[in-house]
Design a protein around this motif. Structure first.
Motif, PDB file in Angstrom:
ATOM      1  N   ASP A 194       4.019  41.052  58.251  1.00 16.52           N
ATOM      2  CA  ASP A 194       2.995  40.010  58.429  1.00 16.52           C
ATOM      3  C   ASP A 194       2.681  39.875  59.906  1.00 16.52           C
ATOM      4  O   ASP A 194       3.441  40.321  60.771  1.00 16.52           O
ATOM      5  CB  ASP A 194       3.472  38.678  57.851  1.00 16.52           C
ATOM      6  N   THR A 195       1.555  39.261  60.206  1.00 13.78           N
ATOM      7  CA  THR A 195       1.130  39.035  61.602  1.00 13.78           C
ATOM      8  C   THR A 195       1.073  37.537  61.859  1.00 13.78           C
ATOM      9  O   THR A 195       0.111  37.023  62.431  1.00 13.78           O
ATOM     10  CB  THR A 195      -0.243  39.686  61.853  1.00 13.78           C
ATOM     11  N   GLY A 196       2.137  36.847  61.456  1.00 12.99           N
ATOM     12  CA  GLY A 196       2.166  35.394  61.565  1.00 12.99           C
ATOM     13  C   GLY A 196       2.806  34.906  62.852  1.00 12.99           C
ATOM     14  O   GLY A 196       2.762  35.572  63.889  1.00 12.99           O
ATOM     15  N   ILE A 197       3.468  33.750  62.738  1.00  7.97           N
ATOM     16  CA  ILE A 197       3.993  33.069  63.927  1.00  7.97           C
ATOM     17  C   ILE A 197       5.182  33.798  64.541  1.00  7.97           C
ATOM     18  O   ILE A 197       5.490  33.617  65.701  1.00  7.97           O
ATOM     19  CB  ILE A 197       4.397  31.621  63.590  1.00  7.97           C
ATOM     20  N   GLY A 240       4.401  38.606  64.836  1.00  7.29           N
ATOM     21  CA  GLY A 240       4.639  38.779  63.410  1.00  7.29           C
ATOM     22  C   GLY A 240       6.059  39.214  63.105  1.00  7.29           C
ATOM     23  O   GLY A 240       6.887  39.374  64.004  1.00  7.29           O
ATOM     24  N   THR A 241       6.304  39.433  61.817  1.00  5.08           N
ATOM     25  CA  THR A 241       7.658  39.756  61.350  1.00  5.08           C
ATOM     26  C   THR A 241       7.603  40.925  60.374  1.00  5.08           C
ATOM     27  O   THR A 241       6.685  41.025  59.549  1.00  5.08           O
ATOM     28  CB  THR A 241       8.296  38.539  60.660  1.00  5.08           C
ATOM     29  N   ASP A 276      -1.583  33.867  57.963  1.00  7.73           N
ATOM     30  CA  ASP A 276      -2.850  33.697  57.244  1.00  7.73           C
ATOM     31  C   ASP A 276      -3.610  35.009  57.138  1.00  7.73           C
ATOM     32  O   ASP A 276      -4.646  35.074  56.468  1.00  7.73           O
ATOM     33  CB  ASP A 276      -3.724  32.649  57.963  1.00  7.73           C
ATOM     34  N   GLU A 277      -3.108  36.044  57.800  1.00  5.77           N
ATOM     35  CA  GLU A 277      -3.777  37.341  57.795  1.00  5.77           C
ATOM     36  C   GLU A 277      -3.271  38.196  56.625  1.00  5.77           C
ATOM     37  O   GLU A 277      -2.425  37.789  55.834  1.00  5.77           O
ATOM     38  CB  GLU A 277      -3.516  38.065  59.123  1.00  5.77           C
ATOM     39  N   THR A 278      -3.788  39.418  56.576  1.00  2.00           N
ATOM     40  CA  THR A 278      -3.418  40.358  55.516  1.00  2.00           C
ATOM     41  C   THR A 278      -1.936  40.728  55.626  1.00  2.00           C
ATOM     42  O   THR A 278      -1.422  40.997  56.717  1.00  2.00           O
ATOM     43  CB  THR A 278      -4.270  41.641  55.610  1.00  2.00           C
ATOM     44  N   ARG A 295      -3.906  36.174  47.713  1.00  4.00           N
ATOM     45  CA  ARG A 295      -3.778  36.633  49.088  1.00  4.00           C
ATOM     46  C   ARG A 295      -4.024  38.128  49.150  1.00  4.00           C
ATOM     47  O   ARG A 295      -3.673  38.882  48.228  1.00  4.00           O
ATOM     48  CB  ARG A 295      -2.375  36.330  49.623  1.00  4.00           C
ATOM     49  N   GLU A 296      -4.603  38.564  50.258  1.00  6.22           N
ATOM     50  CA  GLU A 296      -4.887  39.988  50.432  1.00  6.22           C
ATOM     51  C   GLU A 296      -3.607  40.694  50.887  1.00  6.22           C
ATOM     52  O   GLU A 296      -3.008  40.321  51.893  1.00  6.22           O
ATOM     53  CB  GLU A 296      -5.985  40.194  51.473  1.00  6.22           C
TER      54      GLU A 296
END
Length: 453
Positions: free
Chosen positions: A383-386, A441-442, A363-365, A326-327
């Motif tokens: 993170d930029t997730g849910i 994100g979180t 799924d992002e960086t 993962r990046e």
């Protein structure tokens, strides 16, 4: 014998022995001083009397002269060379001394003698008579008054010893009760715990920080530790039995399918093997996390050592990036060297938990930021997730809580990761904050104390 009785007995016996030794020393010291004083006085009187008698022998008859110098409670006599006592005068109270055998001595004598169980001072000094012969002037004097005084002293010391033992016994009873009170309370509490099956603690009284207070405090701390471990074990059994039902049911269902149709349907065989393997791996991870959560902080064997935080975080990010492909973007404010003291393995485990959550739900960086604010080092995992809804943000550290249960199950989550993270953070003295917005994100931030230069 009970400890209280032992303390009481040993205290009384020891004090009585010390008092006895002291009183015996006092008695014999005073006895020697009094007797020495009597003998010294008798000797001085003898010297004076011998001098006066020697001057008056040619003017006053011997018997009348000796009568003038006879002691009130004694005897005076002249003893010739042949051990005869032609001139002897005795006081009315000491007539028995007349029967005592006389003996001539060529030298001066000053001593104590015992006659018929009574003690006397005996003084003998050579004296020249009118006819030129040498005789002994001997004076025997009773020391009954001194002996009576010593008897009174002995009686007083005995009474003082006995009377002194009364407060000693009372004080030793109070002391033994005071000393054994925490021990008695501890024994009572232990019996109550054994009989009732419930954990109890000793009520600590007073502000004293002596050994007895520390013993009670240590006992209460031990009970706290036992109760915590007991509750953790109960929780472990409850959680394990609850959480293992689903994966075991899935494994059992797919195993039944394999048994019935696995050999004839290759696609079903592959699907079943994958599902069984996935659930088995999830059960293994869950078991490890549950076992860690079942431990008390004091059983974690925390070993703190100096650590260069920049190089450590960089290496941890690199290891995670290689493992999951993962990046991850690493940022460090000012690139100044940050030194801390912590348990390196547990800090890495803590970082892995937040990196793994970021990987699962984004799924992002992933961005990892290292810096210092208000004298504290911080590590942020962004993170930029849910994201998480603000109503659920306070619950994510509860065991087995899942924000999105369906998705969490699909990605292999057990709801234990953040609970474990909070336990690790408490054990190594790290503060955790969590900021999140649903759909955006979180950001999880760890605050660590830096080493002061």
């Amino acid at each position: 014998m009970k400890l209280r009785n032992k303390i009481n007995l040993y205290t009384v016996v020891l004090f009585a022995a010390l008092l006895l030794v002291m009183n015996i020393t006092v008695y014999f010291t005073f006895s020697k001083l009094i007797l020495d004083s009597e003998l010294h006085t008798a000797k001085k009187e003898m010297e004076k009397n011998a001098k006066d008698i020697g001057k008056s022998l040619d003017t006053i008859p011997e018997a009348e002269l000796l009568r003038s110098y006879v002691p009130i409670n004694g005897m005076i006599q002249l003893v010739t060379f042949d051990n005869n006592a032609p001139s002897t005068v005795t006081s009315p109270t000491e007539q028995n001394l007349i029967r005592r055998t006389t003996k001539f001595s060529q030298e001066e004598e000053s001593k104590f003698i015992t006659y018929q169980k009574r003690v006397y001072t005996f003084e003998s000094m050579p004296i020249i008579l009118l006819d030129g012969s040498v005789a002994n002037l001997q004076i025997t004097k009773s020391i009954k008054s001194a002996s009576d005084n010593l008897n009174v002293l002995r009686l007083v010391l005995i009474l003082v010893t006995l009377l002194t033992l009364i407060p000693v016994v009372v004080s030793s009873l109070i002391l033994s009760k005071l000393i054994t009170k925490p021990v008695t309370s501890m024994i009572k509490t232990m019996k109550d715990i054994r009989q009732s099956g419930r954990f109890k603690r000793i009520a600590l009284e007073g502000k004293s920080k002596d050994e007895l207070f520390q013993m009670g405090e240590t006992f209460n701390h031990m009970i706290d530790l036992l109760e915590t471990n007991y509750e953790k074990q109960k929780q472990f059994v409850s959680n394990a039995s609850h959480e293992f039902k689903t994966p075991l049911t899935i494994i059992e269902s797919y195993a039944s399918l394999l048994k019935r149709r696995g050999l004839s349907e290759p696609e079903l065989f592959a699907e079943s093997i994958e599902a069984i393997h996935s659930e088995a791996v999830r059960m293994k991870d869950m078991t490890e996390q549950l076992l860690l959560l079942a431990k008390h902080h004091e059983q974690w064997n925390v070993v703190k050592a100096p650590l260069k935080l920049g190089a450590f975080v960089q290496q941890t990010v690199k290891s995670f990036q290689s493992a999951y492909n993962r990046e991850i973007q690493f940022q460090q404010d000012n690139w100044t060297e940050i030194s801390i003291s912590t348990d390196e393995k547990k800090l890495k485990q803590l970082l892995f938990i937040f990196l793994d959550n970021a990987r699962k739900y984004s799924d992002e960086t992933i961005t990892v930021i290292l810096g210092v604010v208000h004298g504290e080092a911080f590590i942020s995992v962004v993170d930029t997730g849910i994201g998480i809804h603000h109503d659920e943000l306070s619950k994510v550290f509860d065991r087995f809580y899942r924000v999105d249960k369906a998705r969490n199950r699909k990605k292999g989550g057990s709801g234990l990761g953040l609970s474990l993270a909070m336990e690790i953070a408490d054990a190594i003295d790290i503060k955790i904050t969590l900021e999140s917005e649903e759909g955006v994100g979180t950001t999880a931030t760890l605050f660590l104390k830096t080493n002061k230069n």
